[in-house]
Design an enzyme around this catalytic site. Structure first.
Site: not given
Length: 288
Positions: A67, A39, A81, A173
């Site tokens: 991540y 993203d 998010d 997310r």
């Protein structure tokens, strides 16, 4: 002509396609693709495949990812998010210990409903296109695997940093949103940095601007076989070499499994699969 893999440390605010478009101009090469979308708000490891190496894109895209995510509790947004619109705020009564306890429910194989703000298509339309028009459609849960989920630290009031190792197709997310809902206070993702994609880590990555500005950018290109470093290497010659170059199966006695296959001069020929004494080509990288 440039060929190989660039491991880009993607900056915030760029789409993965933006990075590819920039590098097409910088390298003068039309054949460029990336190994796994990030993203725009996310940073970190983005493998970019250049020239003949684009044949390996699918293998990086299919690989596991890791991540570091920042979870903000008490806030719910339409994008899951902090770039989205806040749809609800709730008081947070959950403690760090409560968060730690709930993480086990999200570890292992889980079902995840894709967010509306995603590129998944329903009825031929991308979900984010529908979401921007204020529409919401039913999405079927999809199986993903969270290999590990670790609470690293509390970074502020109702803010926590998590390490997530997961399968392809996982929306971090959505994971943050779902954890917040499980705690009763809601949650959203405040930051995301990818630290690993397939076999590549941040230690392999170079900031995009450094690649763009650097006169020796082609020296940063990794050979395509680094994408398959997890597999053992074998060398062939004679008749087996001739067959391998043409993508034909050839006799090879070794344990069953996947292999990197090289010629006697060190040229990477193919990713192969050996079964019952025969090596078959999974993907050829030999340039005729």
């Amino acid at each position: 002509m440039a060929n190989g893999i660039l491991i880009v440390d993607k900056p915030e605010g760029w789409t993965s396609q933006d990075v590819c478009a920039k590098l097409r101009g910088v390298l003068g090469e039309r054949r460029i693709g990336h190994g796994g979308t990030l993203d725009p708000m996310a940073t970190g490891v983005l493998p970019v495949f250049v020239g003949r190496a684009t044949r390996a894109v699918e293998y990086a895209a299919e690989g596991d990812k890791e991540y570091i995510a920042e979870l903000l509790l008490g806030q719910i947004t339409d994008t899951q998010d902090v770039t989205g619109n806040t749809t609800e705020t709730r008081p947070v009564t959950a403690s760090k210990a409560d968060l730690q306890a709930v993480l086990t429910r999200f570890t292992g194989p889980i079902q995840q409903v894709p967010p509306m703000y995603s590129a998944i298509k329903v009825g031929g339309k991308k979900l984010y296109e529908l979401a921007r028009k204020g529409k919401e459609v039913e999405r079927k849960p999809r199986p993903v695997t969270i290999h590990s989920l670790e609470l690293l630290e509390q970074t502020g009031q109702d803010r926590y940093r998590l390490r997530v190792a997961c399968s392809k197709g996982t929306y971090v997310r959505t994971l943050c949103h779902d954890i917040g809902m499980a705690l009763g206070c809601g949650g959203t993702m405040a930051a995301l940095r990818r630290t690993k994609a397939a076999s590549f880590t941040l230690a392999d990555a170079t900031p995009l601007q450094q690649i763009v500005d650097g006169p020796e950018r082609e020296a940063l290109l990794l050979p395509v076989d680094t994408c398959f470093s997890q597999y053992p290497a074998v060398t062939v010659d004679g008749k087996a070499l001739r067959l391998a170059r043409n993508g034909n199966p050839f006799p090879y006695e070794t344990a069953e499994g996947s292999y990197r296959v090289y010629g006697p001069d060190g040229t990477f020929l193919l990713l192969g699969r050996c079964s019952h004494g025969t090596m078959s080509t999974v993907k050829s990288f030999f340039e005729v």
